[in-house]
Design a protein around this motif. Structure first.
Motif, PDB file in Angstrom:
ATOM      1  N   LYS A 127      79.812  74.253  35.427  1.00 55.36           N
ATOM      2  CA  LYS A 127      79.837  74.546  34.003  1.00 55.36           C
ATOM      3  C   LYS A 127      79.073  73.473  33.229  1.00 55.36           C
ATOM      4  O   LYS A 127      79.058  72.301  33.622  1.00 55.36           O
ATOM      5  CB  LYS A 127      81.283  74.626  33.488  1.00 55.36           C
ATOM      6  N   ASP A 128      78.448  73.898  32.133  1.00 50.49           N
ATOM      7  CA  ASP A 128      77.709  72.937  31.311  1.00 50.49           C
ATOM      8  C   ASP A 128      77.793  73.350  29.851  1.00 50.49           C
ATOM      9  O   ASP A 128      78.049  74.512  29.523  1.00 50.49           O
ATOM     10  CB  ASP A 128      76.244  72.871  31.757  1.00 50.49           C
ATOM     11  N   LEU A 129      77.587  72.365  28.971  1.00 54.66           N
ATOM     12  CA  LEU A 129      77.588  72.613  27.535  1.00 54.66           C
ATOM     13  C   LEU A 129      76.798  71.522  26.838  1.00 54.66           C
ATOM     14  O   LEU A 129      76.996  70.332  27.101  1.00 54.66           O
ATOM     15  CB  LEU A 129      79.017  72.634  26.976  1.00 54.66           C
ATOM     16  N   ASP A 130      75.870  71.933  25.968  1.00 57.61           N
ATOM     17  CA  ASP A 130      75.135  71.016  25.104  1.00 57.61           C
ATOM     18  C   ASP A 130      75.463  71.431  23.675  1.00 57.61           C
ATOM     19  O   ASP A 130      75.039  72.489  23.214  1.00 57.61           O
ATOM     20  CB  ASP A 130      73.641  71.113  25.373  1.00 57.61           C
ATOM     21  N   GLU A 131      76.239  70.597  22.965  1.00 57.60           N
ATOM     22  CA  GLU A 131      76.726  70.963  21.643  1.00 57.60           C
ATOM     23  C   GLU A 131      76.404  69.868  20.636  1.00 57.60           C
ATOM     24  O   GLU A 131      76.637  68.690  20.895  1.00 57.60           O
ATOM     25  CB  GLU A 131      78.242  71.185  21.687  1.00 57.60           C
TER      26      GLU A 131
END
Length: 283
Positions: A127-131
């Motif tokens: 899983k990944d997230l760039d916020e």
């Protein structure tokens, strides 16, 4: 590590939903913040301050983290701000089963600790997230930009309205918590706060439990003890499952977070620090 211990670690790591747990610990840090209490005039802000932490589940060290304040102030809307960066990752054998490499950061006002900008760059297993989150106090709004290859339906830009309250992000919240004038409080005092985290607004409550001498990784020292009021959920177990300890000196270092969770006991502990603003005096 024995084969038996390795087996326990495999079970624990398989049962830990990393994104959910990391979000939960972010909320725990926020729950230290209060907008209802006075703060000390000499705030514990030191350019270049660095703190090192470790995360344990039961007997196992499964993660390490660092907290760093920028070496120089950053100007934002004509005001001096500090830039804060946090890096957390799995450690030891835990990285074989569930690799985590997370980076969090923010630019916050050096006096009020209210955020102007914050970010999360998360990589946890598959899983990944760039916020990126922008706080606009002129239009009283928050803009959140999200990008994720593992969850593309969450990609895009969202807007949220501020209602006039002072909302903290995780980094600014932690700094504000260190500035609270705990010595003006009594045991049993209830504290409330407003926060914005992971595209949600929160109204936290916590109870101040006074000063106690506590065993920590940097010695047995006097600390302010704080216990957040937790709603019943699938992560934590029992009454008062989470407790915080902040050093009872001018630096108000975040020393320890202990949590009773459904899959075991977890702790985040300060292991070392440098460039603290004040001399160390825990009495």
């Amino acid at each position: 590590m024995s084969q038996y211990d390795s087996g326990i670690l495999v079970v624990v790591m398989e049962r830990v939903p990393t994104f959910k747990v990391m979000k939960t610990f972010g909320l725990l840090l926020l729950s230290l913040v209060t907008t209802a209490q006075n703060t000390v005039d000499d705030k514990p802000v030191s350019k270049g301050e660095e703190l090192q932490f470790k995360l344990t589940y039961g007997w196992f060290t499964v993660g390490r983290g660092s907290f760093k304040i920028s070496d120089d102030y950053v100007l934002k809307d004509g005001k001096e701000c500090i830039e804060i960066n946090i890096h957390g990752k799995t450690a030891g054998l835990a990285g074989v089963f569930s690799k985590v490499d997370d980076r969090w950061g923010a630019i916050v006002d050096k006096e009020t600790f209210l955020p102007h900008y914050s970010y999360r760059d998360l990589s946890e297993g598959d899983k990944d997230l760039d916020e990126k989150t922008y706080f606009d106090y002129d239009s009283m709004s928050i803009l959140v930009e999200s990008t994720s290859t593992s969850n593309p339906e969450s990609n895009g830009t969202k807007y949220f309205e501020l209602d006039g309250s002072s909302y903290f992000d995780m980094m600014g919240g932690l700094m504000f918590a260190r500035s609270v004038d705990y010595r003006s409080m009594q045991k049993g005092d209830t504290i409330r706060l407003d926060a914005f985290f992971d595209e949600e607004f929160y109204d936290f409550k916590m109870i101040y439990h006074g000063i106690e001498k506590t065993k920590t990784k940097i010695g047995k020292i006097y600390c302010h003890k704080v216990v957040p009021i937790m709603e019943k959920n699938s992560v934590f177990k029992g009454k008062d499952p989470v407790k915080f300890w902040i050093s009872a000196d001018a630096n108000r270092l975040p020393l320890k977070v202990a949590a009773k969770m459904n899959f075991g006991k977890a702790q985040v502990e300060l292991t070392s620090y440098k460039n603290a603003k004040s001399g160390i005096d825990f009495k």
